[in-house]
Scaffold this motif. Structure first.
Motif, short mmCIF file in Angstrom:
data_model
loop_
_atom_site.label_atom_id
_atom_site.label_comp_id
_atom_site.label_asym_id
_atom_site.label_seq_id
_atom_site.Cartn_x
_atom_site.Cartn_y
_atom_site.Cartn_z
N LEU A 211 0.81 -1.23 0.00
CA LEU A 211 0.00 0.00 0.00
C LEU A 211 0.84 1.28 0.00
CD1 LEU A 211 -3.18 -0.62 2.17
CD2 LEU A 211 -3.11 0.30 -0.15
N ASP A 212 2.10 1.20 0.48
CA ASP A 212 2.98 2.38 0.38
C ASP A 212 3.14 2.75 -1.10
OD1 ASP A 212 3.75 2.93 3.08
OD2 ASP A 212 5.12 1.24 3.05
N ILE A 213 3.33 1.72 -1.91
CA ILE A 213 3.58 1.95 -3.34
C ILE A 213 2.28 2.32 -4.07
CG2 ILE A 213 4.33 0.81 -5.48
CD1 ILE A 213 6.23 -0.85 -3.65
N PHE B 263 4.62 14.85 0.09
CA PHE B 263 3.63 14.02 0.79
C PHE B 263 4.20 12.71 1.33
CE2 PHE B 263 2.85 10.99 -2.72
CZ PHE B 263 3.36 11.69 -3.79
N ASP B 264 3.52 12.24 2.35
CA ASP B 264 3.71 10.89 2.89
C ASP B 264 2.42 10.16 2.55
OD1 ASP B 264 3.86 8.60 4.39
OD2 ASP B 264 4.25 9.59 6.31
N PRO B 265 2.45 9.31 1.50
CA PRO B 265 1.19 8.76 1.00
C PRO B 265 0.47 7.87 2.00
CG PRO B 265 3.05 7.68 -0.07
CD PRO B 265 3.62 8.82 0.73
N LEU B 266 1.26 7.15 2.81
CA LEU B 266 0.64 6.26 3.81
C LEU B 266 1.47 6.36 5.08
CD1 LEU B 266 -1.76 4.32 3.98
CD2 LEU B 266 -0.16 2.45 3.60
N ASP B 267 0.97 7.11 6.02
CA ASP B 267 1.67 7.27 7.29
C ASP B 267 1.17 6.21 8.28
OD1 ASP B 267 3.25 8.73 9.34
OD2 ASP B 267 1.26 8.98 10.20
N GLY B 268 2.15 5.62 8.99
CA GLY B 268 1.78 4.56 9.95
C GLY B 268 1.59 3.23 9.27
MN MN Z 1 4.70 6.58 4.92
#
Ligand code: MN
Ligand code: AHG
Ligand code: MN
Length: 333
Positions: A66-68, A111-116
C-alpha cells in the motif's frame, strides 16, 4: 445543507485578491487522491492490498504494497491538471517532475502517501500527509533544492486519517478545519470547524521502548509524568502510542496531548525518526495553527532550513504549556 470541503476552499479563495483558482484545483485533486486511498485502505484484504511489497524505500524501510499503491494514486490524481511544477514523496528517492505531456503550474507538493504503514496489516488507523509549497519565482523545472524551504513558507498542509471514519484536516494559514467523508455522497463535509488544541494536558505519546536512547530532558519529562500524583507534577498522566503520527496528531487536536519522537542515539546517523518535509513540517503547521506548539526540543521545527529531501528531525508537539515545559528542560540540562 452542510458545507463540503471544496465549497469551504472556494470560499476561502474568494477572500484572496488575485487568486486564480489554481490552489483550489490542486486541493480538490488531493482530496480525490485521499478518497481513492480511503477506498483501498478500507477494502484491505478484499482487494489484495495488504502485506509487504518485498522492496525498500530510499530510507531503507521495507515498503508495504500500500505504500507503493498510495504513492501512485497520489501522483496520478495530482500530476495532470497543470497546478504543479513537481512533487516529492517519502517513497521516492528523487523529486518527481511533472511529465512533459502535462501543463506545469506554480506549486510543489510533498507528501507521505501512507503514514503509519506498519499498522495497515493489523487494521489500525493510518493516514496521508501533504504540504503545498510555491515553486520559486520563475522556476519551471524545479530541482530538489527548490523543495528545501523552511516550514514557515508552506501555503497549505493537511492530512487524511483513515480511521473508523475517514477525515481530512487542513490549514492554509487561517486556522484548522476538519471534514468527515460521507461515503454515501462521496464528499468531505465540514464537521470540525476551527479546531483548537487545549493549552494544558495530562496525556503524552512516546515510544517508550527507546527510553535508554533518549536525551536527558525527555527522560526527565517522561519520568516526572509517570511518577503521577506523588511525583513533582503532583498529578496522574495518561499515555498513548498508536504508531501512526496522523492518529496521534488528530487525538491531540481533539482532546489535547503531547506527541514526541525525540532525538535518540539508537542510530547516530539519524537526528530523529520523522521526516521534516513529509511529516514534521505539515504537522507543525497544523498544530501551530490550532494554537499548539512544535519543536525539536532545541528549535521551532518550521524554522529549520532543510538540508535534504529526506532529512529527519526530532519532533515534540502538541499542547502549548507542556511543549514549552519540555523545551525549557532542554535549556536547563
Ligand atoms: Mn509513509
Ligand atoms: P511511516 O509509516 O510513514 O514510515 O511513518 C511511521 C512513523 C509515524 O507515523 C509514527 O509515529 C512512527 O513512525 C512510529 O514509529 P515506531 O514504529 O518507532 O513506534
Ligand atoms: Mn509517515
Amino acid at each position: 445543507m452542510s458545507k463540503s470541503l471544496i465549497q469551504f476552499i472556494i470560499e476561502e479563495q474568494r477572500a484572496i485578491p488575485g487568486a486564480t483558482g489554481d490552489f483550489t484545483g490542486l486541493v480538490s485533486d488531493i482530496v480525490i487522491a485521499c478518497k481513492q486511498i480511503s477506498h483501498d485502505v478500507n477494502k484491505g484484504a478484499l482487494i489484495g492490498v495488504l502485506g509487504s511489497a518485498g522492496s525498500e524505500n530510499v530510507q531503507g524501510e521495507t515498503q508495504k504494497k500500500l505504500d507503493i499503491i498510495t504513492n501512485e494514486i497520489f501522483i496520478k490524481a495530482t500530476e495532470w491538471a497543470g497546478h504543479l511544477a513537481a512533487m516529492a514523496s517519502e517513497e521516492m528517492e528523487d523529486i518527481y517532475p511533472i511529465p512533459a505531456r502535462y501543463p506545469k503550474g506554480k506549486y510543489l507538493v510533498v507528501f507521505d502517501p501512507l503514514d503509519g504503514s506498519s499498522n495497515i496489516d493489523v487494521n489500525i488507523s493510518v493516514g496521508t500527509i501533504f504540504s503545498i509549497l510555491r515553486a520559486p519565482q520563475g522556476v519551471e523545472n524545479p530541482v530538489a533544492a527548490d523543495f528545501l524551504q523552511p516550514g514557515t513558507t508552506q501555503v497549505c498542509a493537511g492530512y487524511a486519517l483513515y480511521g473508523p471514519a475517514t477525515m481530512l484536516v487542513i490549514t492554509s494559514g487561517h486556522g484548522v478545519n476538519g471534514f468527515t467523508l460521507d461515503n454515501d455522497i462521496g464528499e468531505f463535509i465540514l464537521t470540525h470547524p476551527d479546531m483548537r488544541i487545549s493549552e494544558d494536558t495530562r496525556e503524552f505519546a512516546i515510544n517508550s521502548s527507546n527510553e535508554q536512547f533518549w536525551e536527558k530532558p525527555v527522560q526527565r519529562y517522561v519520568e516526572e509524568c509517570v511518577a503521577g500524583k506523588n511525583g513533582p507534577r503532583g498529578t496522574a498522566f495518561n499515555m498513548r502510542w498508536v504508531a501512526s503520527m496522523v492518529a496521534e496528531v488528530h487525538r491531540i487536536l481533539i482532546r489535547g496531548g503531547v506527541f514526541m519522537y525525540p532525538k535518540d542515539t539508537k542510530d547516530p546517523s539519524k537526528a530523529g525518526k520523522l521526516r521534516l518535509l513529509y511529516e514534521a513540517n505539515p504537522m507543525s503547521f497544523i498544530v501551530e495553527q490550532a494554537g499548539g506548539m512544535s519543536s525539536t526540543g532545541y528549535e521551532r521545527i518550521m524554522d529549520i532550513k532543510p538540508s535534504g529531501l529526506h532529512q529527519r528531525v526530532p519532533v515534540i508537539l502538541g499542547s502549548k504549556n507542556e511543549v514549552e515545559r519540555i523545551v525549557r528542560y532542554h535549556k536547563e540540562i
